[in-house]
Design a protein around this motif. Sequence first.
Motif, short mmCIF file in Angstrom:
data_model
loop_
_atom_site.label_atom_id
_atom_site.label_comp_id
_atom_site.label_asym_id
_atom_site.label_seq_id
_atom_site.Cartn_x
_atom_site.Cartn_y
_atom_site.Cartn_z
N GLU A 97 35.22 39.49 31.36
CA GLU A 97 36.21 39.30 32.43
C GLU A 97 35.66 38.38 33.51
O GLU A 97 36.35 37.46 33.96
CB GLU A 97 36.58 40.65 33.06
CG GLU A 97 37.36 41.57 32.18
CD GLU A 97 37.48 42.98 32.77
OE1 GLU A 97 36.97 43.22 33.90
OE2 GLU A 97 38.07 43.84 32.10
N LEU A 98 34.41 38.61 33.93
CA LEU A 98 33.82 37.80 34.98
C LEU A 98 33.59 36.36 34.53
O LEU A 98 33.77 35.43 35.32
CB LEU A 98 32.51 38.43 35.46
CG LEU A 98 32.66 39.74 36.22
CD1 LEU A 98 31.29 40.37 36.48
CD2 LEU A 98 33.42 39.54 37.51
N GLN B 262 35.40 34.72 32.36
CA GLN B 262 36.72 34.10 32.36
C GLN B 262 37.14 33.76 33.79
O GLN B 262 37.64 32.66 34.05
CB GLN B 262 37.74 35.02 31.70
CG GLN B 262 39.11 34.41 31.57
CD GLN B 262 40.08 35.35 30.87
OE1 GLN B 262 39.79 36.52 30.64
NE2 GLN B 262 41.23 34.84 30.52
N GLU B 263 36.93 34.67 34.71
CA GLU B 263 37.30 34.43 36.11
C GLU B 263 36.49 33.27 36.69
O GLU B 263 37.03 32.42 37.40
CB GLU B 263 37.07 35.69 36.94
CG GLU B 263 37.47 35.53 38.39
CD GLU B 263 37.24 36.80 39.21
OE1 GLU B 263 37.08 36.66 40.44
OE2 GLU B 263 37.20 37.89 38.63
N GLN C 56 37.88 29.98 35.48
CA GLN C 56 39.12 29.65 36.19
C GLN C 56 38.83 29.14 37.59
O GLN C 56 39.44 28.17 38.04
CB GLN C 56 40.04 30.87 36.25
CG GLN C 56 40.61 31.27 34.90
CD GLN C 56 41.31 32.62 34.95
OE1 GLN C 56 41.22 33.36 35.92
NE2 GLN C 56 42.01 32.95 33.88
N ARG C 57 37.89 29.76 38.27
CA ARG C 57 37.54 29.32 39.63
C ARG C 57 36.90 27.94 39.62
O ARG C 57 37.16 27.13 40.49
CB ARG C 57 36.64 30.33 40.31
CG ARG C 57 37.37 31.58 40.73
CD ARG C 57 36.49 32.49 41.53
NE ARG C 57 37.23 33.70 41.87
CZ ARG C 57 37.04 34.35 43.00
NH1 ARG C 57 36.16 33.93 43.87
NH2 ARG C 57 37.73 35.43 43.26
#
Length: 144
Positions: free
Chosen positions: A90-91, A93-94, A97-98
């Motif tokens: 999850e991190l 992927q985040e 995106q950032r």
Amino acid sequence: MAIDFDQPIFVISVAAELADMHPQTLRQYDRMGIVSPSRAPGKSRRYSQRDVNMLREVQRLSQEGVSLEGIKRILQLENQVAALQRRVSELTQELGQRRQAADSRIFAAGTAGDVVSLARGKRPQARSQALVVWRPRGIDKDRL
């Protein structure tokens, strides 16, 4: 139709047969917190396919000489590792995106006065004499 491995569908006698164990053994594992099935409205145990697979793993470890307390700890650690792997995914992927959002906020002025969006660390396509980078106030460059 896909099988839902977490759907509690097996009564204790069926789960015991599928795991090649005695129903009393499943009750003991439930009391010890090794494999805890769901409960039906009448308080009867309902086992999922995942529970049956876990019972088979408990049986395998037991046959290899691991104590029940050791088995319980192994299962807890495996669950913790799986949760941490999900969180890392999850991190990651985040973060991607950032970074993508941050890269789209870097611009350069070309020689013809055009504005070119830059990816981090790349020069504009056209050769320019000057590179202008604008970053709004209050944005920490380390956050990007």
